[in-house]
Structures are given as C-alpha cells and as structure tokens.
Scaffold this active site. Structure first.
Site, PDB file in Angstrom:
ATOM      1  N   ARG A 159      47.808  30.042  41.060  1.00  8.32           N
ATOM      2  CA  ARG A 159      46.747  29.319  41.754  1.00  8.32           C
ATOM      3  C   ARG A 159      46.432  28.026  41.032  1.00  8.32           C
ATOM      4  O   ARG A 159      46.126  28.025  39.837  1.00  8.32           O
ATOM      5  CB  ARG A 159      45.491  30.202  41.844  1.00  8.32           C
ATOM      6  CG  ARG A 159      44.370  29.569  42.645  1.00  8.32           C
ATOM      7  CD  ARG A 159      43.227  30.535  42.859  1.00  8.32           C
ATOM      8  NE  ARG A 159      42.589  30.920  41.595  1.00  8.32           N
ATOM      9  CZ  ARG A 159      41.543  31.717  41.526  1.00  8.32           C
ATOM     10  NH1 ARG A 159      41.048  32.256  42.630  1.00  8.32           N
ATOM     11  NH2 ARG A 159      41.007  32.017  40.346  1.00  8.32           N
ATOM     12  N   THR A 171      42.611  22.960  43.165  1.00  2.21           N
ATOM     13  CA  THR A 171      42.537  23.115  44.625  1.00  2.21           C
ATOM     14  C   THR A 171      42.350  24.557  45.072  1.00  2.21           C
ATOM     15  O   THR A 171      42.016  24.809  46.227  1.00  2.21           O
ATOM     16  CB  THR A 171      43.821  22.583  45.279  1.00  2.21           C
ATOM     17  OG1 THR A 171      44.935  23.409  44.888  1.00  2.21           O
ATOM     18  CG2 THR A 171      44.101  21.150  44.844  1.00  2.21           C
ATOM     19  N   ASP A 174      39.990  38.202  34.830  1.00  6.32           N
ATOM     20  CA  ASP A 174      41.363  37.927  35.240  1.00  6.32           C
ATOM     21  C   ASP A 174      42.206  39.170  34.992  1.00  6.32           C
ATOM     22  O   ASP A 174      42.413  39.578  33.844  1.00  6.32           O
ATOM     23  CB  ASP A 174      41.921  36.742  34.455  1.00  6.32           C
ATOM     24  CG  ASP A 174      43.302  36.327  34.931  1.00  6.32           C
ATOM     25  OD1 ASP A 174      44.259  37.114  34.739  1.00  6.32           O
ATOM     26  OD2 ASP A 174      43.420  35.230  35.501  1.00  6.32           O
ATOM     27  N   ASP A 211      45.296  38.714  32.642  1.00  5.85           N
ATOM     28  CA  ASP A 211      44.932  38.545  31.234  1.00  5.85           C
ATOM     29  C   ASP A 211      44.489  39.867  30.624  1.00  5.85           C
ATOM     30  O   ASP A 211      44.818  40.189  29.474  1.00  5.85           O
ATOM     31  CB  ASP A 211      43.805  37.521  31.107  1.00  5.85           C
ATOM     32  CG  ASP A 211      44.302  36.094  31.258  1.00  5.85           C
ATOM     33  OD1 ASP A 211      45.514  35.872  31.163  1.00  5.85           O
ATOM     34  OD2 ASP A 211      43.458  35.199  31.475  1.00  5.85           O
TER      35      ASP A 211
END
Length: 212
Positions: free
Chosen positions: A107, A111, A203, A206
């Site tokens: 990602r 944006t 995340d 992660d």
C-alpha cells in the site's frame, strides 16, 4: 456467527478469545503467529462449509458404502503477501492438497492505493474454488485489486478470508466485487487517518514477523 448476504462474521467464542489475545500490545510474535494459525483453522471451517460433494464407493472394515468426497478440482488458496501467509499456513494444514498462489501488493502510504509487485497463481482457476487470504481488510483497495487479478486469471468462484475488517473495506469490496463473499472474525469500528483498522491490532505483518 452473524451473516449478511456478502459477509459472514464468525462470533465463535474460541475465535473471539484468541483474537483478543492477538490484539494485546504485549503479545510476542511467536504467540501471535500461533494464534493466527489456530484462528485460521476455525475460519477455514466456515468458508468451506458449502463446498460441493459427490459420493464415492469405498470399502470400510465392515462393509462397502457410498461416502461423501469433495467434488471437482483441488481448491486454490491465494495469499495476499506478506501477511496473508499467516492465514495461509493454517488453512493449508486443514486442506493440504490445495494449490497455492501468491499476490504481492503493498500500500502506497501517501495514496493508500495498492501497488503490485508479484503474482503467481495456480492453473485452471476457472474450475477451482479460490480462497484469497489476508488478515486485514482495511481500505479494501488491495483486496479488491487482488480479486481483480484472480478474475483476470479466470477465477469464477472466489471467497475472501480475513481476520479483521473495517466497514470501509467491506463496503469497498461489496462495491467492487459483490459476488465475492467475505468471512471475518471481527468487524471493527473504522479506519484512522493512516488507513489502519481501529481498534485493530496494528500491522499484522510486522507483528507476525517482528519487523517495524
């Protein structure tokens, strides 16, 4: 289990308990991965509950019988990298004969749009049930893009399996792919300004791999 026409929310107590343990900030990576693997078994049970069956004549120790067997080609499991591998490993334990594919998307943090960097899929997707796996359905942009690639490769019967979903991601997937059912363990409150699910669990990649 709570259902909408395109969404199955699995509310099983074991799923919810394990998910709560995963949400904790101090849950270490090894435990996080193990919990994700355990939850994936339970979610896979739900997403495969309507697979088509045929009967096959077999011999039991006592007598022959017409036994139910899965119909058609082997399933295809498609991991949306990298975090999808955490769900993939668990589902593969339940369906070890499945064919496996990978879609690499990241990602863009500015944006929030997906950028493709890898795609390797099994053959004959038009004849297989295809289950795409990714722990997080956040904006839905990456998930929708991954399903675009699956459809371009011929897939017709596609299902999407995730751990957490945001309302925004559910709406995006419904808009882009109303024919793709979603199975998830939780529908959280919303996305924050950075596109992360709130309250979420951070995340997923992660936390799985111990990276920052």
């Amino acid at each position: 289990m709570t259902d909408l026409p395109h969404l199955t929310h699995v509310t099983h107590p074991l799923v919810q308990h394990k998910l709560s343990l995963m949400r904790r900030t101090n849950t270490p990576s090894n435990q996080f991965r193990q919990l994700l693997r355990e939850i994936s078994h339970l979610l896979a049970y739900e997403i495969t509950r309507d697979l088509p069956l045929i009967t096959e004549r077999i011999e039991t120790p006592l007598k022959p019988m017409d036994a139910p067997m899965l119909k058609g080609k082997k399933l295809a499991l498609v991991s949306i990298l990298r975090a999808g591998n955490g769900l993939l490993d668990g589902v593969l334990e339940l369906i070890p004969s499945a064919r496996v594919g990978f879609v690499g998307l990241y990602r863009d943090e500015e944006t929030l749009q997906p950028v493709q960097y890898y795609c390797k899929l099994p053959d004959a997707l038009d004849d297989r049930v295809v289950i795409a796996v990714d722990p997080m359905l956040a904006t839905g942009n990456s998930s929708a893009a991954a399903v675009d690639l699956l459809k371009q490769a011929g897939a017709k019967d596609i299902r999407f399996l995730c751990l957490l979903a945001a309302p925004e991601g559910i709406a995006r997937m419904k808009e882009a792919h109303p024919d793709v059912p979603i199975v998830t363990a939780a529908v959280d409150e919303c996305l924050n300004d950075h596109g992360y699910i709130v309250p979420g669990l951070g995340d997923a990649g992660d936390r799985m791999f111990g990276t920052k």
